[in-house]
Design an enzyme around this catalytic site. Structure first.
Site, mmCIF file in Angstrom:
data_model
loop_
_atom_site.group_PDB
_atom_site.id
_atom_site.type_symbol
_atom_site.label_atom_id
_atom_site.label_comp_id
_atom_site.label_asym_id
_atom_site.label_seq_id
_atom_site.Cartn_x
_atom_site.Cartn_y
_atom_site.Cartn_z
ATOM 1 N N GLY A 112 14.395 23.715 91.856
ATOM 2 C CA GLY A 112 14.475 25.095 91.362
ATOM 3 C C GLY A 112 15.821 25.368 91.993
ATOM 4 O O GLY A 112 16.508 26.229 90.959
ATOM 5 N N GLU A 115 18.185 24.207 88.948
ATOM 6 C CA GLU A 115 17.969 25.029 87.847
ATOM 7 C C GLU A 115 18.556 26.265 87.796
ATOM 8 O O GLU A 115 18.912 26.751 87.046
ATOM 9 C CB GLU A 115 16.232 24.967 87.631
#
Length: 259
Positions: A112, A115
């Site tokens: 994440g 991301e």
């Protein structure tokens, strides 16, 4: 909103956001994502903010991933809802913001964390950075836009390689394949991001926002050319366009007001 997991400060029209969970390598948990959603929304609405720098506390990690323990027992439906909410409030909100976001990647940017960096408009990495999407080692795939944005940035073959092998790459390799814009010594990380935003701050704010919208449309819309044409036309209606033309004719520096 008072933040428990972030440090947020505006200085000279730049919003600095620091993920402040150093002991957890700045992992993204629910509360951190909620706080990020709030500060991202603030950035988009604030006239004072002209650009945003996101980084992580300490030297070890930008963001070392999501807090796995929080969703280890989720059902498929709950997993979809988790991803959908994150897309809407945080990751897509960054990408679609009219303000330029720069990720200043110090150390690990995994899962994440990578991301989040990829959702930003530009990425600068310190020379000790390590980047990767290790989700398949947990029986998952990236759920916050990683499969899409990595492919857009580095191409299909390299994206499939990185995601299916779950291997990390260093900053130099990340720059080579187009995943980051620049690699700098860690001591220069924030100053390089500031240098870029200080240059952007000299440009017309509405034109900058229009340019970001048009570029993102080239990826996310069927016909990005239409968005470009529309945004181009809107620029003619702004005070900043008139100022830019006048300054050009008068051979002086423009003074833009964002109107």
């Amino acid at each position: 909103m008072e933040y428990q997991n972030l440090i947020s400060e505006v200085k000279e029209n730049i919003l600095y956001i620091t993920i402040n969970r150093e002991k957890a390598l700045n992992a993204l948990n629910k509360d951190t994502l909620s706080e990020l959603a709030d500060v991202i929304a603030f950035a988009g609405k604030s006239i004072e903010v002209r650009g945003v720098i996101i980084t992580g506390a300490g030297e070890k990690a930008f963001i070392a991933g999501a807090d796995i323990k929080e969703f280890s027992d989720y059902s498929g439906k709950q997993g979809e809802e988790l991803a959908s909410l994150g897309h809407d409030k945080v990751f897509n909100a960054i990408e679609n913001s009219p303000k330029p976001f720069i990720a200043a990647i110090n150390g690990f940017a995994l899962g994440g964390g990578l991301e989040l960096a990829m959702a930003c408009h530009m990425r600068i990495a310190s020379d000790n950075a390590k980047l990767g999407l290790p989700e398949v080692t947990l029986g998952l795939i990236p759920g916050y836009g990683g499969t899409q944005r990595l492919t857009q940035l580095v191409g299909k073959g390299k994206a499939i390689e990185m995601i299916t092998m779950a291997s990390m790459i260093n900053a130099i390799e990340a720059e080579k394949i187009g995943l980051v814009n620049y690699v700098v010594p860690q001591t220069d990380l924030i100053s390089r991001a500031e240098e870029i935003l200080n240059t952007i701050k000299l440009r017309a704010p509405l034109a900058v926002a229009a340019a970001i919208k048009a570029v993102i449309a080239s990826i996310n819309e069927v016909d990005g050319y239409t968005t470009e044409i529309e945004e181009f036309g809107k620029c003619f209606e702004t005070e900043d366009f008139k100022e830019g033309v006048a300054a050009f004719v008068e051979k002086r520096k423009s003074v833009f007001v964002g109107r």
